[in-house]
Design a protein around this motif. Sequence first.
Motif, short mmCIF file in Angstrom:
data_model
loop_
_atom_site.label_atom_id
_atom_site.label_comp_id
_atom_site.label_asym_id
_atom_site.label_seq_id
_atom_site.Cartn_x
_atom_site.Cartn_y
_atom_site.Cartn_z
N ALA A 62 -8.24 7.83 -10.24
CA ALA A 62 -7.80 6.81 -9.29
C ALA A 62 -6.28 6.70 -9.28
CB ALA A 62 -8.43 5.48 -9.63
N VAL A 63 -5.67 6.75 -10.45
CA VAL A 63 -4.20 6.68 -10.53
C VAL A 63 -3.59 7.92 -9.89
CG1 VAL A 63 -2.24 6.69 -12.13
CG2 VAL A 63 -4.18 5.18 -12.54
N LEU A 64 -4.15 9.08 -10.18
CA LEU A 64 -3.65 10.32 -9.58
C LEU A 64 -3.81 10.28 -8.06
CD1 LEU A 64 -2.54 13.18 -10.08
CD2 LEU A 64 -4.92 13.94 -10.19
N ALA A 65 -4.95 9.80 -7.60
CA ALA A 65 -5.19 9.71 -6.15
C ALA A 65 -4.22 8.74 -5.49
CB ALA A 65 -6.62 9.28 -5.88
N ALA A 66 -3.86 7.68 -6.19
CA ALA A 66 -2.90 6.71 -5.63
C ALA A 66 -1.54 7.37 -5.39
CB ALA A 66 -2.76 5.51 -6.55
N PHE A 67 -1.12 8.22 -6.32
CA PHE A 67 0.16 8.90 -6.16
C PHE A 67 0.09 10.01 -5.11
CE2 PHE A 67 1.03 7.14 -10.44
CZ PHE A 67 2.21 6.48 -10.12
N VAL A 68 -0.99 10.77 -5.12
CA VAL A 68 -1.11 11.91 -4.21
C VAL A 68 -1.26 11.46 -2.76
CG1 VAL A 68 -2.62 13.85 -3.59
CG2 VAL A 68 -2.03 13.46 -5.97
N THR A 69 -1.99 10.37 -2.54
CA THR A 69 -2.22 9.91 -1.17
C THR A 69 -1.15 8.97 -0.66
OG1 THR A 69 -3.60 8.05 -1.89
CG2 THR A 69 -4.71 10.15 -1.44
N GLY A 70 -0.17 8.67 -1.47
CA GLY A 70 0.90 7.80 -1.04
C GLY A 70 0.47 6.34 -0.89
N GLY A 71 -0.53 5.94 -1.63
CA GLY A 71 -0.97 4.55 -1.62
C GLY A 71 -2.23 4.29 -0.81
N THR A 72 -2.72 5.29 -0.09
CA THR A 72 -3.94 5.10 0.68
C THR A 72 -5.13 4.84 -0.23
OG1 THR A 72 -3.07 6.58 2.37
CG2 THR A 72 -5.43 6.12 2.44
N ALA A 73 -5.16 5.47 -1.40
CA ALA A 73 -6.24 5.25 -2.36
C ALA A 73 -6.24 3.81 -2.87
CB ALA A 73 -6.14 6.24 -3.52
N VAL A 74 -5.07 3.20 -2.95
CA VAL A 74 -4.98 1.80 -3.36
C VAL A 74 -5.64 0.90 -2.31
CG1 VAL A 74 -3.40 -0.09 -3.91
CG2 VAL A 74 -2.90 2.22 -4.72
N LEU A 75 -5.41 1.21 -1.06
CA LEU A 75 -6.06 0.44 0.01
C LEU A 75 -7.58 0.62 -0.02
CD1 LEU A 75 -3.60 1.13 2.96
CD2 LEU A 75 -3.80 -0.94 1.58
N LEU A 76 -8.03 1.83 -0.30
CA LEU A 76 -9.46 2.08 -0.43
C LEU A 76 -10.05 1.30 -1.60
CD1 LEU A 76 -12.01 3.63 0.44
CD2 LEU A 76 -11.28 5.46 -1.09
N TYR A 77 -9.33 1.27 -2.73
CA TYR A 77 -9.77 0.50 -3.90
C TYR A 77 -9.89 -0.98 -3.54
CZ TYR A 77 -10.02 -1.31 -8.64
OH TYR A 77 -10.43 -1.96 -9.78
N LEU A 78 -8.90 -1.52 -2.86
CA LEU A 78 -8.93 -2.93 -2.48
C LEU A 78 -10.09 -3.21 -1.52
CD1 LEU A 78 -5.12 -3.61 -2.02
CD2 LEU A 78 -6.59 -4.37 -3.90
N ALA A 79 -10.35 -2.30 -0.60
CA ALA A 79 -11.47 -2.48 0.33
C ALA A 79 -12.80 -2.47 -0.42
CB ALA A 79 -11.44 -1.39 1.39
N LEU A 80 -12.94 -1.54 -1.37
CA LEU A 80 -14.17 -1.49 -2.16
C LEU A 80 -14.31 -2.74 -3.02
CD1 LEU A 80 -14.25 2.25 -3.26
CD2 LEU A 80 -15.81 1.10 -1.69
N TRP A 81 -13.21 -3.26 -3.51
CA TRP A 81 -13.23 -4.48 -4.32
C TRP A 81 -13.79 -5.65 -3.50
CZ3 TRP A 81 -8.23 -6.31 -7.28
CH2 TRP A 81 -8.54 -7.35 -8.15
N MET A 82 -13.46 -5.69 -2.22
CA MET A 82 -13.93 -6.78 -1.37
C MET A 82 -15.37 -6.55 -0.86
SD MET A 82 -10.61 -7.86 0.87
CE MET A 82 -10.23 -6.24 1.47
N ILE A 83 -15.76 -5.29 -0.65
CA ILE A 83 -17.04 -4.99 -0.02
C ILE A 83 -18.19 -4.85 -1.02
CG2 ILE A 83 -18.25 -3.26 1.34
CD1 ILE A 83 -15.57 -2.69 2.73
N VAL A 84 -17.94 -4.17 -2.12
CA VAL A 84 -19.02 -3.84 -3.06
C VAL A 84 -19.38 -5.07 -3.90
CG1 VAL A 84 -19.64 -2.40 -5.03
CG2 VAL A 84 -18.32 -1.43 -3.15
N PRO A 85 -20.67 -5.38 -3.99
CA PRO A 85 -21.07 -6.55 -4.79
C PRO A 85 -20.94 -6.30 -6.29
CG PRO A 85 -23.00 -5.41 -3.98
CD PRO A 85 -21.81 -4.73 -3.36
N GLU A 86 -20.78 -7.38 -7.03
CA GLU A 86 -20.66 -7.30 -8.49
C GLU A 86 -22.05 -7.36 -9.10
OE1 GLU A 86 -18.08 -9.49 -11.99
OE2 GLU A 86 -18.20 -10.35 -10.00
N ASN A 87 -22.25 -6.62 -10.19
CA ASN A 87 -23.57 -6.66 -10.83
C ASN A 87 -23.70 -7.83 -11.75
OD1 ASN A 87 -21.95 -5.76 -12.95
ND2 ASN A 87 -23.29 -4.10 -13.50
#
Length: 67
Positions: free
Chosen positions: A42-67
Motif C-alpha cells: 500500500a505504501v509503495l502503491a501510494a508513491f507509484v500512483t502519485g497518491g491515487t492509492a491513498v484516495l482508493l484507501y480512503l474510499a474503501l475505509w468509508m465503503i467497506v463495513p467493519e467486522n
Amino acid sequence: MNFENQAPRPFTRSSSQRMLGGVCAGLAEYFNVDLNLVRAGAVLAAFVTGGTAVLLYLALWMIVPEN
C-alpha cells in the motif's frame, strides 16, 4: 471439488489489527497473506500512483463495513 455449497466470504475491515482504518488488515485476512506485505504494498502503491492509492484507501475505509 464442490463449490456449490460454499458461500462467498465478505470483505470487511479489521477491527483488531488496524493502524488507520483496517483496510490493509482486512485485505490481508481476505486473501490470507502477510499483513506487513499488504501494508508495504500500500505504501509503495501510494508513491507509484502519485497518491491515487491513498484516495482508493480512503474510499474503501468509508465503503467497506467493519467486522
